[in-house]
Design a protein around this motif. Sequence first.
Motif, PDB file in Angstrom:
ATOM      1  N   GLY A   1       6.860  -8.508  -3.533  1.00 15.56           N
ATOM      2  CA  GLY A   1       6.187  -8.398  -1.709  1.00 15.56           C
ATOM      3  C   GLY A   1       5.804 -10.125  -1.221  1.00 15.56           C
ATOM      4  O   GLY A   1       6.097 -11.180  -1.570  1.00 15.56           O
TER       5      GLY A   1
ATOM      6  N   ALA B   1       4.574  -4.331  -3.308  1.00 15.42           N
ATOM      7  CA  ALA B   1       4.869  -5.051  -1.910  1.00 15.42           C
ATOM      8  C   ALA B   1       3.517  -4.961  -1.462  1.00 15.42           C
ATOM      9  O   ALA B   1       3.416  -5.986  -0.357  1.00 15.42           O
ATOM     10  CB  ALA B   1       5.450  -3.882  -0.853  1.00 15.42           C
TER      11      ALA B   1
ATOM     12  N   LEU C   1       3.326  -9.126   5.441  1.00 18.66           N
ATOM     13  CA  LEU C   1       4.562  -7.803   5.600  1.00 18.66           C
ATOM     14  C   LEU C   1       5.188  -7.397   7.392  1.00 18.66           C
ATOM     15  O   LEU C   1       4.269  -7.800   8.183  1.00 18.66           O
ATOM     16  CB  LEU C   1       3.741  -6.297   4.706  1.00 18.66           C
ATOM     17  CG  LEU C   1       3.685  -6.216   3.920  1.00 18.66           C
ATOM     18  CD1 LEU C   1       2.694  -5.284   3.780  1.00 18.66           C
ATOM     19  CD2 LEU C   1       5.059  -5.791   3.525  1.00 18.66           C
TER      20      LEU C   1
ATOM     21  N   ARG D   1       1.397  -7.754  -2.875  1.00 16.96           N
ATOM     22  CA  ARG D   1       2.253  -8.716  -2.568  1.00 16.96           C
ATOM     23  C   ARG D   1       2.810  -9.561  -4.069  1.00 16.96           C
ATOM     24  O   ARG D   1       2.606 -10.704  -4.500  1.00 16.96           O
ATOM     25  CB  ARG D   1       1.427  -9.568  -2.079  1.00 16.96           C
ATOM     26  CG  ARG D   1       1.473  -9.544  -0.995  1.00 16.96           C
ATOM     27  CD  ARG D   1       0.285 -10.569   0.207  1.00 16.96           C
ATOM     28  NE  ARG D   1       0.347  -9.946   1.434  1.00 16.96           N
ATOM     29  CZ  ARG D   1      -0.586  -8.970   1.973  1.00 16.96           C
ATOM     30  NH1 ARG D   1      -1.107  -8.102   1.662  1.00 16.96           N
ATOM     31  NH2 ARG D   1      -0.974  -9.490   3.285  1.00 16.96           N
TER      32      ARG D   1
ATOM     33  N   VAL E   1       9.996  -6.908   2.610  1.00 15.80           N
ATOM     34  CA  VAL E   1      10.088  -7.277   0.866  1.00 15.80           C
ATOM     35  C   VAL E   1      11.493  -7.116   0.579  1.00 15.80           C
ATOM     36  O   VAL E   1      12.285  -6.712   1.126  1.00 15.80           O
ATOM     37  CB  VAL E   1       9.629  -5.486   0.145  1.00 15.80           C
ATOM     38  CG1 VAL E   1       9.720  -5.207  -0.914  1.00 15.80           C
ATOM     39  CG2 VAL E   1       8.281  -5.075   0.894  1.00 15.80           C
TER      40      VAL E   1
END
Length: 420
Positions: free
Chosen positions: A286, A245, A290, A248, A273
């Motif tokens: 990911g 995550a 975020l 990515r 995620v």
Amino acid sequence: MDSFLIEGGRPLRGEVTIGGSKNAVLPILAATLLTSDTCTLHRVPDLSDVRFMLKILESLGAEAEFKDGTVTVRAARIKGFGDYELIRKMRGSICILGPLLARCGEARVSLPGGCVIGTRPIDLHLKGLAALKAQITIDSGYIQAEARKLGGNTVFLGGRAGPTVLGTANVMMAATLAEGVTVIESAACEPEVGDLANFLVSMGARIQGIGSPTLTITGVKQLHGTEHEVIPDRIEACTFICAAAATRGEIIVHGSRPEHFAAVLDKLREAGVRVDRKAGTLRVSGPTRLKPADITTMPYAGFPTDVQAQFMALMCLAKGTSVITERIFESRFMHVAELMRLGADIAIEGPNAIVKGGKPLSGAPVMASDLRASAALVIAGLAARGSTQVHRIYHLDRGYERMEQKLRALGAKIDRVAGE
Ligand code: EPU
């Protein structure tokens, strides 16, 4: 001392298989002392902590062999005293106390000290064993425990921060051979305790309430040899998911038991995620952005303290503020100062770490202080621009099997640099 040299900024892509659980196998290895027969364990991770535990068993008189993920132990004749230097070096070795006492009627184990994550008392272990009618004295840094015959009792093992994992393991193991019935109230419900209980049952122990806070153990005269497959390591699985995550990336995780880390998956989804379960595997993607998420560590089935550092590394990359609260260990924030070297903005206020995430991380030399702090630094290094050198990775070797090889197979640029 070896270090890792990481060239960050590459998304992890590919497949990874999770190994056996460190925190399940350590007490299970200790439990092999409860019988003179041979016990065979499969899916045993090749970790320095496991090798250490095998040396401890050998120093007590057991024969042990470790080959291709399978361990066989035969403790035909053992003594209640082992190599104190070895026992002192690994905190997890405290769980030989219960089995030794039950099998030999006496045990002498060095008193484990505190460690960087907290003072780590063992009062609950001793309270539980004393309730089973053991006489316990502490003398010159050693715990001396004696019992001609252990006897069942009801004992409450909850402490200031909730139940104790290895304390529950110690008392449960001792109770399997005690006379009568033992009830452990406020027992730890961690899957590793459940795995140990299932192992003991396969040796002939009588245990009810496995996985619940009340364990009822009816003592038996003797236990026999068995064969057992150790559960997958939920903390290793969570570490790889956080790494994917953070970069990515997109990975497929094989061999994990997602029901063992539902609290972590819930928070990962809150952070944006994507985690999809499909036919025994997990596909993790990911997101480009975020989102921040707050966590509070708790006993199982809450968010595990052993994933707090890795999740914090992830939250350093989420734009916005996340509050990370550590409720199990009083000083498990050693990774904060090191994450800040990489450019993270984190303030500690008592048990809370306030993470103002979203600023780009850039590589720097950092120092690993404990196992999970090291994992957090590796995750941050993989996500940072430029190169990060993580020093003192012997901490990682205690609990992650071939970590750099597994990461390299996912496309990471990470090398082990042999220490001076
Ligand atoms: N506690 C007491 N008295 C005791 C025992 C524990 O007050 O007699 C307190 C501790 O100070 C802490 C809390 O109870 O605040 C929980 O500690 P616990 O006894 O559950 O920890 P442990 O059994 O010593 C295991 C794992 C740790 C993991 C904790 C919590 C092993 C070998 N270790 O330790 O794993 O963090 O449970 O889940 O199983 C790791 O793998 O990195 C690691 C540190």
